[in-house]
Every structure is written in structure tokens, then in C-alpha cells.
Scaffold this motif. Sequence first.
Motif, mmCIF file in Angstrom:
data_model
loop_
_atom_site.group_PDB
_atom_site.id
_atom_site.type_symbol
_atom_site.label_atom_id
_atom_site.label_comp_id
_atom_site.label_asym_id
_atom_site.label_seq_id
_atom_site.Cartn_x
_atom_site.Cartn_y
_atom_site.Cartn_z
ATOM 1 N N GLY A 21 0.780 -1.354 -0.114
ATOM 2 C CA GLY A 21 0.079 -0.024 -0.072
ATOM 3 C C GLY A 21 0.881 1.058 -0.174
ATOM 4 O O GLY A 21 0.317 2.344 -0.459
ATOM 5 N N ALA A 22 1.949 1.225 0.417
ATOM 6 C CA ALA A 22 2.995 2.336 0.573
ATOM 7 C C ALA A 22 3.696 2.610 -0.724
ATOM 8 O O ALA A 22 4.010 3.893 -1.059
ATOM 9 C CB ALA A 22 3.987 2.338 1.634
ATOM 10 N N LEU A 23 3.738 1.359 -1.389
ATOM 11 C CA LEU A 23 4.427 1.593 -3.005
ATOM 12 C C LEU A 23 3.644 2.669 -3.765
ATOM 13 O O LEU A 23 4.285 3.506 -4.282
ATOM 14 C CB LEU A 23 4.483 0.385 -3.545
ATOM 15 C CG LEU A 23 5.184 0.312 -4.883
ATOM 16 C CD1 LEU A 23 6.682 0.731 -4.753
ATOM 17 C CD2 LEU A 23 5.127 -1.028 -5.329
ATOM 18 N N PRO A 24 2.598 2.644 -4.018
ATOM 19 C CA PRO A 24 1.816 3.637 -4.744
ATOM 20 C C PRO A 24 2.057 4.972 -4.492
ATOM 21 O O PRO A 24 1.802 6.138 -5.282
ATOM 22 C CB PRO A 24 0.115 3.287 -4.928
ATOM 23 C CG PRO A 24 0.116 1.936 -4.705
ATOM 24 C CD PRO A 24 1.443 1.534 -3.662
ATOM 25 N N GLN A 25 2.013 5.384 -3.066
ATOM 26 C CA GLN A 25 2.440 6.537 -2.634
ATOM 27 C C GLN A 25 3.641 7.183 -3.111
ATOM 28 O O GLN A 25 3.678 8.284 -3.559
ATOM 29 C CB GLN A 25 2.398 6.655 -1.107
ATOM 30 C CG GLN A 25 0.874 6.478 -0.599
ATOM 31 C CD GLN A 25 0.886 6.581 1.043
ATOM 32 O OE1 GLN A 25 1.931 6.479 1.739
ATOM 33 N NE2 GLN A 25 -0.278 6.459 1.559
ATOM 34 N N ALA A 26 4.665 6.317 -3.134
ATOM 35 C CA ALA A 26 5.923 6.829 -3.581
ATOM 36 C C ALA A 26 5.795 7.057 -4.985
ATOM 37 O O ALA A 26 6.471 8.006 -5.591
ATOM 38 C CB ALA A 26 7.280 5.716 -3.063
ATOM 39 N N VAL A 27 5.218 6.300 -6.054
ATOM 40 C CA VAL A 27 5.137 6.476 -7.197
ATOM 41 C C VAL A 27 4.387 7.620 -7.690
ATOM 42 O O VAL A 27 4.417 8.501 -8.593
ATOM 43 C CB VAL A 27 4.484 5.114 -7.851
ATOM 44 C CG1 VAL A 27 4.152 5.568 -9.173
ATOM 45 C CG2 VAL A 27 5.402 4.008 -7.731
ATOM 46 N N ALA A 28 3.150 7.900 -6.711
ATOM 47 C CA ALA A 28 2.390 9.180 -7.108
ATOM 48 C C ALA A 28 3.016 10.411 -6.596
ATOM 49 O O ALA A 28 2.779 11.424 -7.351
ATOM 50 C CB ALA A 28 1.027 9.085 -6.032
ATOM 51 N N ALA A 29 4.031 10.346 -5.868
ATOM 52 C CA ALA A 29 4.766 11.627 -5.529
ATOM 53 C C ALA A 29 5.492 12.043 -6.661
ATOM 54 O O ALA A 29 5.844 13.121 -6.927
ATOM 55 C CB ALA A 29 5.883 11.268 -4.332
ATOM 56 N N GLU A 30 6.122 10.762 -7.515
ATOM 57 C CA GLU A 30 6.852 11.350 -8.736
ATOM 58 C C GLU A 30 6.072 11.770 -9.701
ATOM 59 O O GLU A 30 6.474 12.490 -10.357
ATOM 60 C CB GLU A 30 7.774 9.964 -9.005
ATOM 61 C CG GLU A 30 8.640 10.181 -10.185
ATOM 62 C CD GLU A 30 9.612 8.996 -10.435
ATOM 63 O OE1 GLU A 30 10.263 8.986 -11.278
ATOM 64 O OE2 GLU A 30 9.301 7.782 -9.557
ATOM 65 N N THR A 31 4.933 11.265 -9.810
ATOM 66 C CA THR A 31 3.862 11.560 -11.054
ATOM 67 C C THR A 31 3.360 13.107 -10.595
ATOM 68 O O THR A 31 3.185 13.689 -11.694
ATOM 69 C CB THR A 31 2.943 10.493 -11.118
ATOM 70 O OG1 THR A 31 2.134 10.362 -9.926
ATOM 71 C CG2 THR A 31 3.439 9.321 -11.730
ATOM 72 N N THR A 32 3.534 13.566 -9.368
ATOM 73 C CA THR A 32 2.706 14.676 -9.140
ATOM 74 C C THR A 32 3.772 15.896 -9.516
ATOM 75 O O THR A 32 3.269 16.811 -10.121
ATOM 76 C CB THR A 32 2.650 14.860 -7.790
ATOM 77 O OG1 THR A 32 1.686 13.704 -7.238
ATOM 78 C CG2 THR A 32 2.130 16.072 -7.092
ATOM 79 N N GLU A 33 5.097 15.707 -9.157
ATOM 80 C CA GLU A 33 6.083 16.706 -9.604
ATOM 81 C C GLU A 33 6.187 16.576 -10.982
ATOM 82 O O GLU A 33 6.310 17.657 -11.714
ATOM 83 C CB GLU A 33 7.571 16.373 -8.756
ATOM 84 C CG GLU A 33 8.176 15.169 -9.399
ATOM 85 C CD GLU A 33 9.445 14.909 -8.736
ATOM 86 O OE1 GLU A 33 10.354 14.325 -9.238
ATOM 87 O OE2 GLU A 33 9.732 15.524 -7.613
ATOM 88 N N THR A 34 6.036 15.420 -11.643
ATOM 89 C CA THR A 34 6.038 15.584 -13.310
ATOM 90 C C THR A 34 4.706 16.154 -13.833
ATOM 91 O O THR A 34 4.944 16.883 -14.702
ATOM 92 C CB THR A 34 5.992 13.990 -13.532
ATOM 93 O OG1 THR A 34 7.236 13.229 -13.134
ATOM 94 C CG2 THR A 34 6.192 13.953 -15.308
ATOM 95 N N LYS A 35 3.663 16.002 -13.096
ATOM 96 C CA LYS A 35 2.609 16.781 -13.469
ATOM 97 C C LYS A 35 2.466 18.256 -13.420
ATOM 98 O O LYS A 35 2.384 18.988 -14.434
ATOM 99 C CB LYS A 35 1.421 16.347 -12.820
ATOM 100 C CG LYS A 35 0.622 14.927 -13.182
ATOM 101 C CD LYS A 35 -0.381 14.808 -12.386
ATOM 102 C CE LYS A 35 -1.045 13.299 -12.567
ATOM 103 N NZ LYS A 35 -2.328 13.077 -11.706
#
Length: 137
Positions: A21-35
Motif C-alpha cells: 500500500g505504501a508503494l503507490p504513494q511513492a510512485v504518486a509523489a513522482e508523478t505529481t512533480e512530473t505533472k
Amino acid sequence: MLRSGQSLAVCTLGLIGALVGALPQAVAAETTETKGAKIYCFMRSSGNDHSVSWNASYAVIKRQGNGMFKTSPEHASVMITEAVVKDPGNFPDCGQYLGDLFGAGSRKGTTQSYSSMAPNATAINGFDDQDDDRYSY
């Protein structure tokens, strides 16, 4: 004994579930900065000024972040810069706008406002005020 084996299995599954469950949060943080970087760079290259582009990209970074606290403007600027520097091919010609995230665009305006207050005055040390950029060789 069987009961402790079942509780151990349940605890193990719970731990694995928490880690997954913690893995998607780490991936989402990267996509947020890219967005945020994509929005900022696209809007700037489309002719919008810094403030409009910044407000749009910061709103995405601030609202889509997964942390408990909202992202500060300074950290959002760093996130956008890191995303552009990490993958410059994905953000063509965006490097020229990154200085505005840290106040480079507003510095020139402050210098011009000081020179308009005293049009006949010379700068300290007798240098002419026409050459605003002291690093232009």
C-alpha cells in the motif's frame, strides 16, 4: 499452537499489505512533480506569464500530494526543477523558465523601479545604471 500460526500468518499478510500500500504513494509523489512540471512548462511555452503558469502547476502539486502536510511553494519549485533536470527531453525549452520559479524574473523589475526613481543619478562607484546585468561580459 495452531492458533498462533494463524495469527502469525494474518500479521504477515497485514505487513505485506501495508508495504504494498505504501508503494503507490511513492510512485504518486513522482508523478505529481512530473505533472506540475508538465503544466508549468506547457503553459509557459504557450505564452502564459509566470504567475498564471505557477498558480496552475502549484495547485496540482499541492492538492495531489499524498503527504499529511501541503507542499510549500519553495518545495514545489524545487520539485518542478528536479523533474525538468531529470528528464530534459520530456520538457523541451523549459530550462529558460526555471529561473522565474526562484525569483529571477522579478529581479529585473526591481532594478528598473529603482532606476526610475532617480533618473539622473549614477550608481554607487560611478558606474552607469544602463548595464543592469553585472555578469554580462
